[in-house]
Design an enzyme around this catalytic site. Sequence first.
Site, PDB file in Angstrom:
ATOM      1  N   GLU A   1       0.700  -4.713  11.201  1.00  0.00           N
ATOM      2  CA  GLU A   1       0.281  -3.308  11.163  1.00  0.00           C
ATOM      3  C   GLU A   1       1.102  -2.511  12.179  1.00  0.00           C
ATOM      4  OE1 GLU A   1      -1.841  -1.934   9.093  1.00  0.00           O
ATOM      5  OE2 GLU A   1      -3.187  -3.525   8.380  1.00  0.00           O
TER       6      GLU A   1
ATOM      7  N   HIS B   1       0.851  -1.189   0.000  1.00  0.00           N
ATOM      8  CA  HIS B   1       0.000   0.000   0.000  1.00  0.00           C
ATOM      9  C   HIS B   1       0.889   1.242   0.000  1.00  0.00           C
ATOM     10  CE1 HIS B   1      -3.584  -2.390   1.754  1.00  0.00           C
ATOM     11  NE2 HIS B   1      -3.724  -2.224   0.453  1.00  0.00           N
TER      12      HIS B   1
ATOM     13  N   HIS C   1       2.382  -3.379   7.054  1.00  0.00           N
ATOM     14  CA  HIS C   1       1.413  -2.324   6.706  1.00  0.00           C
ATOM     15  C   HIS C   1       1.358  -1.309   7.832  1.00  0.00           C
ATOM     16  CE1 HIS C   1      -0.689  -4.140   3.131  1.00  0.00           C
ATOM     17  NE2 HIS C   1       0.040  -5.165   3.543  1.00  0.00           N
ATOM     18  N   SER C   2       0.553  -0.261   7.597  1.00  0.00           N
ATOM     19  CA  SER C   2       0.341   0.759   8.617  1.00  0.00           C
ATOM     20  C   SER C   2      -1.130   1.167   8.547  1.00  0.00           C
ATOM     21  CB  SER C   2       1.251   1.961   8.323  1.00  0.00           C
ATOM     22  OG  SER C   2       0.840   3.090   9.051  1.00  0.00           O
TER      23      SER C   2
HETATM   24 ZN   LIG Z   1      -1.890  -1.543   4.127  1.00  0.00          ZN
END
Ligand SMILES: [Zn+2]
Length: 345
Positions: free
Chosen positions: A297, A96, A221-222
Amino acid sequence: MFKIVLFFVLYFSFSIAKHEHYDGYVVYQITVTDKQQAERVYTLENELLLDVWLYAAPTIPGLVLVPGPMRERFQSEVAAIGDTNKPVIMLQSLLHAREWVTLPVTLYAIEKLVIDITDKNLVDNIDWIILPIANPDGYEFSHEHLRFWRKNRSTGHTITNLCVGVDLNRNFGYNFGLWSSDIACSEAYHGKGPFSEPESQAVRSIVLEHSNRLELYFDVHSHGSIILYGYGDGILPPNGLTIHLVAVRIAQAIDAVKWPSKPNYSVGNIALTFANVSGTAMDYVQGIGVPLSYIHEMPAHRNENNSLTGTLVDPDYIEQAGYETWEGIKVGARWVLENSRRNKH
Ligand SMILES: [Zn+2]
Ligand SMILES: *[C@@H]1O[C@H](CO)[C@@H](O)[C@H](O)[C@H]1NC(C)=O
Ligand SMILES: *[C@@H]1O[C@H](CO)[C@@H](O)[C@H](O)[C@H]1NC(C)=O
Ligand SMILES: *[C@@H]1O[C@H](CO)[C@@H](O)[C@H](O)[C@H]1NC(C)=O
Ligand SMILES: CC(=O)N[C@H]1CO[C@H](CO)[C@@H](O)[C@@H]1O
């Protein structure tokens, strides 16, 4: 003869133009035991057009960049002793585009595996595949145009190209299309079909090439301070208990060194924690039989709850992001060393 180790693979296949030259290149670490072997590396340098980054001596392992078309010949020249039995761990970031804080995690890991090696057994006994920018065009767009761009930059989804891009983490071939959007303008648009996008195809080919040795897949991810596992429909893989246990250990290792202002990590199945999701890279990798597959995350920017501003990066946090997450990754790597499928027979 030689001891060679697949050190890391440069998958620049979808990089911007100036790096296309490195498509398929692989960096090998070479350990030699005597002068003759060291000299053999010199001769191979010319025969196979290798780029020797560091010459091997009996006391120092060398590093050699091998062009894609030369890989097979290089391996057959020196790999007779080559170790294709090691477990593989894959780390990935920036699937992303806007989740910039994930990049320090993979870059820090490279630093700890190549430059500032403090855990030699993790270098020697594991083959690491690290894909720092899984969505390069989206990442560039988020720098040049829209900070909060998430998808890739593929076109042709609407007649006028009004809406661009596919959510790559909905484009993989597991439960494809069940809980994602078929509307091109949506942030969760899954694309024309499973693996319609070159970026997800690239991840698939890496994963399939190493599937029998791949033990841990870690997609960063974040944000959310949570380690998630499959499947996205709430059905647990058969080794769900192990997947959960290893995630808890990773989380605890990060909690032990995190900034006090950040919350503790939590751990859980993605569907039970958030919502049903489909077409994630994590689920695809889990589904082909890799024992441990996670979405990791990162903590939110200044504990923001907003899905956009939470992905911002506090410059002060960049190094800490790499450091603390590596503490967790190491725990996962050690677990792999002790429990990999290879040790079971
Ligand atoms: Zn993500
Ligand atoms: C999530 O998927 C499961 C399994 O297919 C299904 O039983 C459940 O109803 C789904 N939940 C939602 C909210 O769609
Ligand atoms: C955070 O985790 C640590 C150790 O895992 C624990 O001692 C502490 O109580 C936790 N903090 C909260 C607020 O739950
Ligand atoms: C985010 O939500 C948590 C839990 O509701 C809350 O404690 C925290 O203060 C919120 N953060 C911000 C920046 O509003
Ligand atoms: C990696 C990749 O395939 N990137 C593509 C993303 O979409 C743009 C626009 O269609 C292409 O130019 C890139 O090649």
